[in-house]
Design a protein around this motif. Structure first.
Motif, mmCIF file in Angstrom:
data_model
loop_
_atom_site.group_PDB
_atom_site.id
_atom_site.type_symbol
_atom_site.label_atom_id
_atom_site.label_comp_id
_atom_site.label_asym_id
_atom_site.label_seq_id
_atom_site.Cartn_x
_atom_site.Cartn_y
_atom_site.Cartn_z
ATOM 1 N N ASP A 104 0.828 -1.211 0.000
ATOM 2 C CA ASP A 104 0.000 0.000 0.000
ATOM 3 C C ASP A 104 0.866 1.266 0.000
ATOM 4 O O ASP A 104 0.560 2.240 -0.684
ATOM 5 C CB ASP A 104 -0.926 -0.001 1.220
ATOM 6 N N GLU A 105 1.939 1.216 0.765
ATOM 7 C CA GLU A 105 2.822 2.376 0.904
ATOM 8 C C GLU A 105 3.548 2.717 -0.397
ATOM 9 O O GLU A 105 3.713 3.892 -0.735
ATOM 10 C CB GLU A 105 3.840 2.081 2.010
ATOM 11 N N THR A 106 3.967 1.692 -1.134
ATOM 12 C CA THR A 106 4.774 1.917 -2.335
ATOM 13 C C THR A 106 3.953 1.967 -3.614
ATOM 14 O O THR A 106 4.428 2.484 -4.635
ATOM 15 C CB THR A 106 5.828 0.806 -2.487
ATOM 16 N N GLY A 107 2.754 1.413 -3.596
ATOM 17 C CA GLY A 107 1.947 1.356 -4.810
ATOM 18 C C GLY A 107 2.406 0.291 -5.784
ATOM 19 O O GLY A 107 2.077 0.332 -6.976
ATOM 20 N N ALA A 108 3.159 -0.701 -5.297
ATOM 21 C CA ALA A 108 3.671 -1.767 -6.155
ATOM 22 C C ALA A 108 2.558 -2.737 -6.546
ATOM 23 O O ALA A 108 1.507 -2.807 -5.896
ATOM 24 C CB ALA A 108 4.802 -2.513 -5.449
ATOM 25 N N ASP A 109 2.815 -3.496 -7.604
ATOM 26 C CA ASP A 109 1.865 -4.498 -8.094
ATOM 27 C C ASP A 109 2.334 -5.884 -7.654
ATOM 28 O O ASP A 109 3.347 -6.384 -8.159
ATOM 29 C CB ASP A 109 1.785 -4.429 -9.617
ATOM 30 N N PRO A 110 1.624 -6.537 -6.740
ATOM 31 C CA PRO A 110 2.064 -7.851 -6.249
ATOM 32 C C PRO A 110 2.147 -8.907 -7.343
ATOM 33 O O PRO A 110 2.917 -9.862 -7.218
ATOM 34 C CB PRO A 110 0.995 -8.217 -5.208
ATOM 35 N N THR A 111 1.385 -8.753 -8.422
ATOM 36 C CA THR A 111 1.424 -9.754 -9.485
ATOM 37 C C THR A 111 2.756 -9.738 -10.229
ATOM 38 O O THR A 111 3.060 -10.667 -10.971
ATOM 39 C CB THR A 111 0.278 -9.545 -10.491
ATOM 40 N N GLY A 112 3.557 -8.711 -10.019
ATOM 41 C CA GLY A 112 4.885 -8.641 -10.612
ATOM 42 C C GLY A 112 5.983 -8.942 -9.612
ATOM 43 O O GLY A 112 7.153 -8.629 -9.859
ATOM 44 N N LEU A 113 5.608 -9.559 -8.482
ATOM 45 C CA LEU A 113 6.575 -9.875 -7.434
ATOM 46 C C LEU A 113 6.497 -11.354 -7.072
ATOM 47 O O LEU A 113 5.407 -11.896 -6.878
ATOM 48 C CB LEU A 113 6.302 -9.034 -6.182
ATOM 49 N N ASP A 114 7.650 -11.996 -6.987
ATOM 50 C CA ASP A 114 7.738 -13.374 -6.495
ATOM 51 C C ASP A 114 8.388 -13.353 -5.120
ATOM 52 O O ASP A 114 9.417 -12.687 -4.926
ATOM 53 C CB ASP A 114 8.593 -14.241 -7.424
ATOM 54 N N LEU A 115 7.819 -14.069 -4.185
ATOM 55 C CA LEU A 115 8.426 -14.240 -2.864
ATOM 56 C C LEU A 115 9.099 -15.606 -2.841
ATOM 57 O O LEU A 115 8.447 -16.628 -3.058
ATOM 58 C CB LEU A 115 7.369 -14.126 -1.765
#
Length: 225
Positions: A104-115
């Motif tokens: 929420d703070e960064t406005g990043a898109d989780p669908t473009g992130l792998d954990l």
């Protein structure tokens, strides 16, 4: 962290055989003003023992998220950013809330992130672990099992947990051309991944010969070292 000495470098990930850039792995580095660059092998274990791994982990995820937003704002082609999550981070109470707050703070898109989680983080999987992973998948994150084959490998992970990607550890890739045992392990992991419908990426690919051999074995993705 306060002095800005922890930085991220991004190790590219490629798709065979077109050699198309499809992602990067975010790797933390410590640029010490007097000692120079300190290897993560030195400071990450200390961070885990002292509990500072949580602050470092949040910093790494936040920085990677900001980088994703910056690359998108620059008009670059989207690539997946992989971020390592330690077992201590993953199992600490409030982990999901912290991850959600960073997004929420960064406005990043989780669908473009792998954990990326190690096998130790998923030892003794139970309802709580499965629910936490399901929540992360529900938020849009991809989930990868890092260093597969080096720890407590269990097919239970692959059967029950929503992991989409296996990473073949570089210790197997390094001698894939000269050690029949390493070659057999690599081929087995690739075959297992394909049978289960999982993607597989080989880490530590440094030569064209390694890349060709892995491609012939059916490995579609690879990463340098």
């Amino acid at each position: 962290i306060e002095r800005g000495e922890l930085i991220l470098e991004y190790q590219p990930q490629w798709e065979m055989p077109e050699q198309r850039l499809i992602g990067v792995e975010a790797l933390v580095r410590w640029e010490h003003p007097e000692r120079g660059r300190i290897n993560p092998i030195e400071f990450i274990p200390v961070a885990e023992e002292s509990g500072l791994i949580h602050a470092i982990g949040d910093h790494v995820l936040r920085t990677a998220c900001r980088q994703q937003v910056a690359w998108q704002a620059a008009g670059l082609q989207p690539v997946t950013i992989a971020v390592n999550i330690s077992a201590l981070q993953f199992r600490r109470q409030g982990f999901l809330e912290r991850v959600s707050r960073i997004i929420d703070e960064t406005g990043a898109d989780p669908t473009g992130l792998d954990l990326e989680l190690t096998e130790s983080a998923l030892m003794q999987p139970g309802p709580e672990i499965e629910a936490q992973l399901a929540s992360l998948r529900g938020m849009g994150f991809g989930l990868a099992l890092d260093d597969f084959g080096t720890g407590y490998s269990s097919l239970t992970y692959l059967k029950r947990l929503p992991v989409a990607l296996l990473k073949i550890d570089q210790s197997f890739v390094r001698d894939v051309l000269s050690d029949p045992n390493d070659a057999a392990i690599v081929h087995t992991i690739i075959g297992l991944s394909r049978s289960l419908g999982l993607d597989v990426i080989a880490e530590g690919v440094e030569t064209e010969e390694q890349r060709i051999s892995l491609g012939e074995a059916g490995c579609d993705l690879y990463q340098g070292y």
